[in-house]
Enzyme design. Sequence first.
Site, PDB file in Angstrom:
ATOM      1  N   CYS A 134      53.543 -54.465 -91.519  1.00 43.40           N
ATOM      2  CA  CYS A 134      52.614 -53.775 -90.614  1.00 43.40           C
ATOM      3  C   CYS A 134      51.156 -54.127 -90.907  1.00 43.40           C
ATOM      4  CB  CYS A 134      52.813 -52.274 -90.718  1.00 43.40           C
ATOM      5  SG  CYS A 134      54.518 -51.799 -90.440  1.00 43.40           S
ATOM      6  N   HIS A 155      46.959 -47.901 -89.090  1.00 39.08           N
ATOM      7  CA  HIS A 155      48.317 -48.221 -88.666  1.00 39.08           C
ATOM      8  C   HIS A 155      48.970 -46.961 -88.114  1.00 39.08           C
ATOM      9  CE1 HIS A 155      52.267 -49.679 -88.467  1.00 39.08           C
ATOM     10  NE2 HIS A 155      52.701 -49.208 -89.615  1.00 39.08           N
ATOM     11  N   ASN A 192      55.801 -46.977 -83.646  1.00 35.09           N
ATOM     12  CA  ASN A 192      55.313 -47.911 -84.672  1.00 35.09           C
ATOM     13  C   ASN A 192      55.625 -49.335 -84.229  1.00 35.09           C
ATOM     14  OD1 ASN A 192      54.910 -49.483 -86.935  1.00 35.09           O
ATOM     15  ND2 ASN A 192      55.972 -48.115 -88.353  1.00 35.09           N
TER      16      ASN A 192
HETATM   17  O1  UT7 Z   1      55.221 -48.850 -90.900  1.00 41.08           O
HETATM   18  C1  UT7 Z   1      55.810 -49.261 -92.062  1.00 41.08           C
HETATM   19  C2  UT7 Z   1      55.814 -48.247 -93.138  1.00 41.08           C
HETATM   20  N1  UT7 Z   1      56.693 -47.142 -92.869  1.00 41.08           N
HETATM   21  C3  UT7 Z   1      56.234 -45.882 -92.801  1.00 41.08           C
HETATM   22  O2  UT7 Z   1      55.083 -45.653 -92.829  1.00 41.08           O
HETATM   23  C4  UT7 Z   1      57.177 -44.747 -92.751  1.00 41.08           C
HETATM   24  C5  UT7 Z   1      56.682 -43.631 -93.590  1.00 41.08           C
HETATM   25  N2  UT7 Z   1      57.602 -42.527 -93.583  1.00 41.08           N
HETATM   26  C6  UT7 Z   1      57.684 -41.652 -92.554  1.00 41.08           C
HETATM   27  O3  UT7 Z   1      56.991 -41.752 -91.573  1.00 41.08           O
HETATM   28  C7  UT7 Z   1      58.653 -40.502 -92.702  1.00 41.08           C
HETATM   29  O4  UT7 Z   1      59.152 -40.493 -94.029  1.00 41.08           O
HETATM   30  C8  UT7 Z   1      59.845 -40.577 -91.706  1.00 41.08           C
HETATM   31  C9  UT7 Z   1      59.348 -40.258 -90.294  1.00 41.08           C
HETATM   32  C10 UT7 Z   1      60.499 -41.939 -91.739  1.00 41.08           C
HETATM   33  C11 UT7 Z   1      60.887 -39.524 -92.055  1.00 41.08           C
HETATM   34  O5  UT7 Z   1      60.298 -38.240 -92.100  1.00 41.08           O
HETATM   35  P1  UT7 Z   1      60.506 -37.285 -93.359  1.00 41.08           P
HETATM   36  O6  UT7 Z   1      59.826 -36.022 -93.067  1.00 41.08           O
HETATM   37  O7  UT7 Z   1      60.064 -38.046 -94.578  1.00 41.08           O
HETATM   38  O8  UT7 Z   1      62.055 -37.056 -93.340  1.00 41.08           O
HETATM   39  P2  UT7 Z   1      63.156 -37.408 -94.443  1.00 41.08           P
HETATM   40  O9  UT7 Z   1      63.454 -38.875 -94.426  1.00 41.08           O
HETATM   41  O10 UT7 Z   1      62.778 -36.786 -95.745  1.00 41.08           O
HETATM   42  O11 UT7 Z   1      64.394 -36.625 -93.860  1.00 41.08           O
HETATM   43  C12 UT7 Z   1      64.371 -35.199 -93.713  1.00 41.08           C
HETATM   44  C13 UT7 Z   1      65.604 -34.791 -92.936  1.00 41.08           C
HETATM   45  C14 UT7 Z   1      66.890 -35.386 -93.495  1.00 41.08           C
HETATM   46  O12 UT7 Z   1      67.908 -34.427 -93.353  1.00 41.08           O
HETATM   47  P3  UT7 Z   1      68.375 -33.508 -94.597  1.00 41.08           P
HETATM   48  O13 UT7 Z   1      68.823 -34.483 -95.644  1.00 41.08           O
HETATM   49  O14 UT7 Z   1      67.145 -32.737 -95.014  1.00 41.08           O
HETATM   50  O15 UT7 Z   1      69.443 -32.668 -94.013  1.00 41.08           O
HETATM   51  C15 UT7 Z   1      67.172 -36.528 -92.583  1.00 41.08           C
HETATM   52  O16 UT7 Z   1      68.541 -36.870 -92.521  1.00 41.08           O
HETATM   53  O17 UT7 Z   1      65.523 -35.243 -91.584  1.00 41.08           O
HETATM   54  C16 UT7 Z   1      66.692 -35.975 -91.255  1.00 41.08           C
HETATM   55  N3  UT7 Z   1      66.369 -36.991 -90.285  1.00 41.08           N
HETATM   56  C17 UT7 Z   1      66.421 -36.782 -88.962  1.00 41.08           C
HETATM   57  N4  UT7 Z   1      66.764 -35.697 -88.241  1.00 41.08           N
HETATM   58  C18 UT7 Z   1      66.708 -35.809 -86.902  1.00 41.08           C
HETATM   59  C19 UT7 Z   1      65.949 -38.253 -90.505  1.00 41.08           C
HETATM   60  N5  UT7 Z   1      65.734 -38.876 -89.335  1.00 41.08           N
HETATM   61  C20 UT7 Z   1      66.031 -37.987 -88.368  1.00 41.08           C
HETATM   62  C21 UT7 Z   1      65.982 -38.037 -86.970  1.00 41.08           C
HETATM   63  N6  UT7 Z   1      66.320 -36.930 -86.277  1.00 41.08           N
HETATM   64  N7  UT7 Z   1      65.608 -39.141 -86.304  1.00 41.08           N
END
Ligand code: UT7
Length: 331
Positions: free
Chosen positions: A116, A258, A288
């Site tokens: 990115c 970004h 993104n």
């Molecule tokens: O551009 C390149 C660099 N990349 C980034 O900048 C990404 C940076 N990270 C993020 O933006 C965030 O970490 C994400 C948007 C990817 C994820 O958000 P988060 O608040 O960190 O969620 P998480 O991965 O900690 O997941 C929390 C919960 C999980 O469920 P449990 O284990 O708590 O039951 C996931 O399984 O949310 C769940 N989850 C979803 N639920 C509904 C993950 N993706 C989804 C989804 N819909 N699409």
Amino acid sequence: MIAKYEAKISGTGHYVPKKILNNFDLEKIVDTSDEWIRTRTGMFERRIAAEDEAVSDMAYHATLDALEMAGIKPKDLDMIIVGTISGDHPFPATACVLQKRLGIKNFPAFDISAGCTGWIYAANVAKQYIENGIAKNILVIGAETLSKITNYKDRNTCVLFGDGAGATIISRAEKKDISRFIDSEITADGTYYELLVQHAGGSRMPASHETVDKNLHTVYMEGNKIFKLAIKSMYSVCDTVLKRNKMDVKSIDWLITHQANLRIIEALGKKMKIDENKVIVNIEKYGNTSAATIPIALDEAVREGKVRKGDIVLMASFGAGLTSGSLLIRF
Ligand code: UT7
């Protein structure tokens, strides 16, 4: 190195595919919800390239607009740099494919793989070639079709990415110009490279039936581990260029970061103590788009009349590598 010349952005353009995939469409594909996506990321829609649409096609359209704004023709270019991780082919460089389509040749054309941060890395490299006098007009692109390497069965990643291209012309600034680059910083911390990776298709894991069956040619990301690193690394590269130029956040008219997650953008803004009205956000429309987020947001802001000639613009990104970078300009 003592710079012989100074660089400026003389033109911008962007292109996004016609097809829109919104949060409600995604609800039908994976176990997710509009509410989760909006509150966790700030995204609502993203654009998806057509089956026969590749990175160079999108980059071509963005380029035509950038050339027009700069008031130059393809023959006036003396270098093309494309920041991408989803180019037309693993090789050759998409910059060469684009060079052919623009009908020009006999000058350097290459891609930069910095995830990115690709456009910031490419702009930083272009800056060196302008400053040392080797080039006068460089086409610098950030363009991706991440939808083509996204696993639409993985809700952790598939709701995040969209396709698009942003083009900029980086030119030699004349003495009378107020527009110029002020500074740029690029860096990387490879210790984290495994957090964001396309596992198969390279020499570590060549393509095979098994890799295709296991979806190993798609984006793998440990998003929540990257989250904090993103804020920290973007803050650091912004702080470096501001301090190096004895400037502070009050000197900035616009911050364009970004667009990976609205919560990251807001946390960075808060940490920098910048007025939120100065932060440009378009994540709800495009998601993104990796290397394309900043040049798309910049072009939109210019064409909407937000970013005007003479404004101080700070741009910052981070991505696969993990790379990060900033660019401070007077537009
Ligand atoms: O551009 C390149 C660099 N990349 C980034 O900048 C990404 C940076 N990270 C993020 O933006 C965030 O970490 C994400 C948007 C990817 C994820 O958000 P988060 O608040 O960190 O969620 P998480 O991965 O900690 O997941 C929390 C919960 C999980 O469920 P449990 O284990 O708590 O039951 C996931 O399984 O949310 C769940 N989850 C979803 N639920 C509904 C993950 N993706 C989804 C989804 N819909 N699409």
